[in-house]
Design a protein around this motif. Structure first.
Motif, PDB file in Angstrom:
ATOM      1  N   LEU A 178      42.597  38.198  31.861  1.00 15.92           N
ATOM      2  CA  LEU A 178      42.976  36.871  31.375  1.00 15.92           C
ATOM      3  C   LEU A 178      42.315  35.758  32.167  1.00 15.92           C
ATOM      4  O   LEU A 178      42.096  34.662  31.651  1.00 15.92           O
ATOM      5  N   ALA A 179      42.016  36.020  33.441  1.00 12.37           N
ATOM      6  CA  ALA A 179      41.350  35.032  34.293  1.00 12.37           C
ATOM      7  C   ALA A 179      40.614  35.790  35.379  1.00 12.37           C
ATOM      8  O   ALA A 179      41.030  36.871  35.791  1.00 12.37           O
ATOM      9  N   VAL A 180      39.505  35.209  35.846  1.00 20.10           N
ATOM     10  CA  VAL A 180      38.726  35.843  36.901  1.00 20.10           C
ATOM     11  C   VAL A 180      38.143  34.752  37.792  1.00 20.10           C
ATOM     12  O   VAL A 180      37.755  33.683  37.317  1.00 20.10           O
ATOM     13  N   SER A 181      38.128  35.024  39.099  1.00 20.88           N
ATOM     14  CA  SER A 181      37.573  34.098  40.067  1.00 20.88           C
ATOM     15  C   SER A 181      36.620  34.848  40.976  1.00 20.88           C
ATOM     16  O   SER A 181      36.920  35.957  41.419  1.00 20.88           O
ATOM     17  N   ASN A 182      35.469  34.237  41.275  1.00 27.82           N
ATOM     18  CA  ASN A 182      34.515  34.858  42.185  1.00 27.82           C
ATOM     19  C   ASN A 182      34.692  34.360  43.614  1.00 27.82           C
ATOM     20  O   ASN A 182      33.900  34.664  44.485  1.00 27.82           O
ATOM     21  N   GLY A 183      35.705  33.587  43.867  1.00 23.84           N
ATOM     22  CA  GLY A 183      35.967  33.041  45.191  1.00 23.84           C
ATOM     23  C   GLY A 183      35.810  31.537  45.225  1.00 23.84           C
ATOM     24  O   GLY A 183      36.422  30.861  46.048  1.00 23.84           O
ATOM     25  N   SER A 184      34.973  31.001  44.333  1.00 24.62           N
ATOM     26  CA  SER A 184      34.780  29.552  44.298  1.00 24.62           C
ATOM     27  C   SER A 184      35.050  28.960  42.915  1.00 24.62           C
ATOM     28  O   SER A 184      35.494  27.822  42.807  1.00 24.62           O
ATOM     29  N   GLU A 185      34.765  29.726  41.854  1.00 23.96           N
ATOM     30  CA  GLU A 185      34.986  29.234  40.498  1.00 23.96           C
ATOM     31  C   GLU A 185      36.004  30.109  39.774  1.00 23.96           C
ATOM     32  O   GLU A 185      36.033  31.316  39.976  1.00 23.96           O
ATOM     33  N   LEU A 186      36.800  29.468  38.933  1.00 24.63           N
ATOM     34  CA  LEU A 186      37.811  30.177  38.155  1.00 24.63           C
ATOM     35  C   LEU A 186      37.458  30.080  36.679  1.00 24.63           C
ATOM     36  O   LEU A 186      37.193  28.991  36.170  1.00 24.63           O
ATOM     37  N   ALA A 187      37.439  31.234  35.995  1.00 22.29           N
ATOM     38  CA  ALA A 187      37.210  31.271  34.553  1.00 22.29           C
ATOM     39  C   ALA A 187      38.485  31.767  33.890  1.00 22.29           C
ATOM     40  O   ALA A 187      38.976  32.848  34.211  1.00 22.29           O
ATOM     41  N   VAL A 188      39.016  30.965  32.988  1.00 19.90           N
ATOM     42  CA  VAL A 188      40.243  31.309  32.280  1.00 19.90           C
ATOM     43  C   VAL A 188      39.891  31.604  30.835  1.00 19.90           C
ATOM     44  O   VAL A 188      39.171  30.839  30.190  1.00 19.90           O
ATOM     45  N   GLY A 189      40.389  32.721  30.310  1.00 24.94           N
ATOM     46  CA  GLY A 189      40.075  33.121  28.947  1.00 24.94           C
ATOM     47  C   GLY A 189      41.032  32.545  27.932  1.00 24.94           C
ATOM     48  O   GLY A 189      42.105  32.057  28.262  1.00 24.94           O
ATOM     49  N   LYS A 190      40.619  32.620  26.675  1.00 23.38           N
ATOM     50  CA  LYS A 190      41.456  32.155  25.575  1.00 23.38           C
ATOM     51  C   LYS A 190      41.493  33.219  24.496  1.00 23.38           C
ATOM     52  O   LYS A 190      40.790  33.101  23.511  1.00 23.38           O
ATOM     53  N   PRO A 191      42.234  34.282  24.568  1.00 24.34           N
ATOM     54  CA  PRO A 191      43.124  34.671  25.661  1.00 24.34           C
ATOM     55  C   PRO A 191      42.448  35.517  26.735  1.00 24.34           C
ATOM     56  O   PRO A 191      43.001  35.695  27.802  1.00 24.34           O
ATOM     57  N   ARG A 192      41.249  36.085  26.451  1.00 21.16           N
ATOM     58  CA  ARG A 192      40.591  36.948  27.432  1.00 21.16           C
ATOM     59  C   ARG A 192      39.259  36.349  27.840  1.00 21.16           C
ATOM     60  O   ARG A 192      38.627  35.615  27.076  1.00 21.16           O
ATOM     61  N   VAL A 193      38.809  36.733  29.044  1.00 17.32           N
ATOM     62  CA  VAL A 193      37.517  36.278  29.545  1.00 17.32           C
ATOM     63  C   VAL A 193      36.449  37.250  29.046  1.00 17.32           C
ATOM     64  O   VAL A 193      36.532  38.455  29.288  1.00 17.32           O
ATOM     65  N   ASP A 194      35.451  36.733  28.348  1.00 13.33           N
ATOM     66  CA  ASP A 194      34.374  37.571  27.825  1.00 13.33           C
ATOM     67  C   ASP A 194      33.491  38.061  28.978  1.00 13.33           C
ATOM     68  O   ASP A 194      33.080  37.278  29.828  1.00 13.33           O
ATOM     69  N   GLY A 195      33.209  39.349  28.993  1.00 17.63           N
ATOM     70  CA  GLY A 195      32.322  39.924  29.996  1.00 17.63           C
ATOM     71  C   GLY A 195      32.969  40.244  31.327  1.00 17.63           C
ATOM     72  O   GLY A 195      32.314  40.800  32.201  1.00 17.63           O
ATOM     73  N   ALA A 196      34.218  39.906  31.518  1.00 14.75           N
ATOM     74  CA  ALA A 196      34.889  40.205  32.785  1.00 14.75           C
ATOM     75  C   ALA A 196      35.372  41.645  32.783  1.00 14.75           C
ATOM     76  O   ALA A 196      35.883  42.140  31.777  1.00 14.75           O
ATOM     77  N   ARG A 197      35.203  42.338  33.897  1.00 13.49           N
ATOM     78  CA  ARG A 197      35.597  43.744  34.008  1.00 13.49           C
ATOM     79  C   ARG A 197      36.427  43.941  35.265  1.00 13.49           C
ATOM     80  O   ARG A 197      36.085  43.420  36.325  1.00 13.49           O
ATOM     81  N   VAL A 198      37.488  44.718  35.137  1.00 12.48           N
ATOM     82  CA  VAL A 198      38.279  45.163  36.284  1.00 12.48           C
ATOM     83  C   VAL A 198      38.325  46.681  36.218  1.00 12.48           C
ATOM     84  O   VAL A 198      38.756  47.248  35.225  1.00 12.48           O
ATOM     85  N   ALA A 199      37.849  47.325  37.275  1.00 14.21           N
ATOM     86  CA  ALA A 199      37.844  48.785  37.330  1.00 14.21           C
ATOM     87  C   ALA A 199      38.996  49.244  38.214  1.00 14.21           C
ATOM     88  O   ALA A 199      39.166  48.762  39.336  1.00 14.21           O
TER      89      ALA A 199
END
Length: 104
Positions: free
Chosen positions: A41-62
C-alpha cells in the motif's frame, strides 16, 4: 532512515522493514515458502514515500514463511445479572510467522 513498506494481509495493515518478523492471520503456505505477491500500500526508500491508490505499482515485498502457530486464547464472556444467564467461549487464532527479506 531505513526503507520500509506498508503491506496488507488478513484485512490488516502492517509496517514492515527488511529483517522484521511478524505474525499475520493464517496463510495457505508451507514453512520455507517465499511470498512475493503481498499487496503493497505504501513504500519508502528512506527519503521518499510513495503511497498507492490503493496499491503501489512495481513495489515488491519478499517474505519467507517461518512457520505456523496459534495465538493466545481470547475469552468471550456474557452475563445477565440475576437471570442465571452466562456464556463463555474461547478462541485461539491460527497465525503464520513471516520474516521480511526485502523491500523494493
Amino acid at each position: 532512515m531505513q526503507a520500509y513498506a506498508v503491506i496488507q494481509t488478513g484485512g490488516k495493515q502492517y509496517r514492515v522493514e527488511p529483517g522484521s518478523v511478524l505474525e499475520v492471520e493464517r496463510l495457505d503456505a508451507q514453512p520455507g515458502d517465499r511470498l512475493e505477491d503481498l499487496p503493497v500500500l505504501a513504500v519508502s526508500n528512506g527519503s521518499e514515500l510513495a503511497v498507492g491508490k490503493p496499491r503501489v505499482d512495481g513495489a515488491r515485498v519478499a517474505a519467507v514463511v517461518v512457520g505456523h502457530k496459534r495465538g493466545r486464547k481470547v475469552i468471550s464472556f456474557k452475563k445477565k445479572r440475576r437471570k442465571g444467564y452466562e456464556r463463555k467461549q474461547g478462541h485461539r487464532q491460527e497465525l503464520t510467522v513471516l520474516k521480511i527479506e526485502s523491500v523494493a
